[in-house]
Design an enzyme around this catalytic site. Structure first.
Site, PDB file in Angstrom:
ATOM      1  N   CYS A  41      17.469   8.658 -22.273  1.00  0.00           N
ATOM      2  CA  CYS A  41      16.837   8.875 -23.580  1.00  0.00           C
ATOM      3  C   CYS A  41      16.545  10.344 -23.848  1.00  0.00           C
ATOM      4  CB  CYS A  41      15.532   8.102 -23.659  1.00  0.00           C
ATOM      5  SG  CYS A  41      14.368   8.664 -22.424  1.00  0.00           S
TER       6      CYS A  41
ATOM      7  N   CYS B 129      12.226   4.140 -17.968  1.00  0.00           N
ATOM      8  CA  CYS B 129      11.079   5.005 -18.245  1.00  0.00           C
ATOM      9  C   CYS B 129      10.212   5.149 -17.001  1.00  0.00           C
ATOM     10  CB  CYS B 129      10.236   4.430 -19.368  1.00  0.00           C
ATOM     11  SG  CYS B 129      11.192   3.839 -20.751  1.00  0.00           S
TER      12      CYS B 129
HETATM   13 FE1  FES Z   1      12.546   7.667 -22.655  1.00  0.00          FE
HETATM   14 FE2  FES Z   1      11.020   5.734 -22.091  1.00  0.00          FE
HETATM   15  S1  FES Z   1      12.368   5.849 -23.755  1.00  0.00           S
HETATM   16  S2  FES Z   1      11.211   7.574 -21.029  1.00  0.00           S
END
Ligand code: FES
Length: 124
Positions: free
Chosen positions: A27, A100
């Protein structure tokens, strides 16, 4: 959720002994873990720990959890805190949020490894 609403140990540590920085390829979020180490009876103990993250709610909650889990532990013990330990302590995360929680454990390990490396190079 409790750890998200009231994150523990959040913020930069100016006098940290070591800093671990990791990025999340999934992400693009970033995590920094700061540790302060003290030596006691020949053991290296995490005396203080804090984190900063530019990440989602789950990243904040897991970092908060990791710092609570690692505080007061020896470096060896802290190295053994795994990604799944963290997720378990948070009563499991939705699968989509698993990456995450990886960030926090990785950041902690990175900080410890760096600390050890620097120590080695300064003692030689
Ligand atoms: Fe990136 Fe959770 S969406 S760390």
């Amino acid at each position: 959720m409790e750890h998200f609403k009231n994150p523990r140990n959040m913020g930069e540590m100016k006098d940290a002994d070591s800093v671990g920085e990791v990025g999340n390829p999934t992400c693009g979020d970033l995590m920094t873990i700061y540790i302060k180490v003290k030596e006691e009876n020949g053991k290296e103990i995490i005396d203080n720990i804090s984190f900063q993250t530019f990440g989602c709610a789950a990243a904040i909650a897991t970092s908060s959890m990791v710092t609570e889990m690692a505080k007061g532990k020896t470096l060896d013990e802290a190295m053994k805190i795994t990604r799944s330990d963290v997720a378990e302590n948070l009563d499991g995360l939705p699968p989509i949020k698993m990456h995450c929680s990886n960030l926090a454990a990785d950041g902690l390990h990175e900080a410890i490894e760096k600390y050890r490396k620097e120590k080695k190079s300064s003692s030689t």
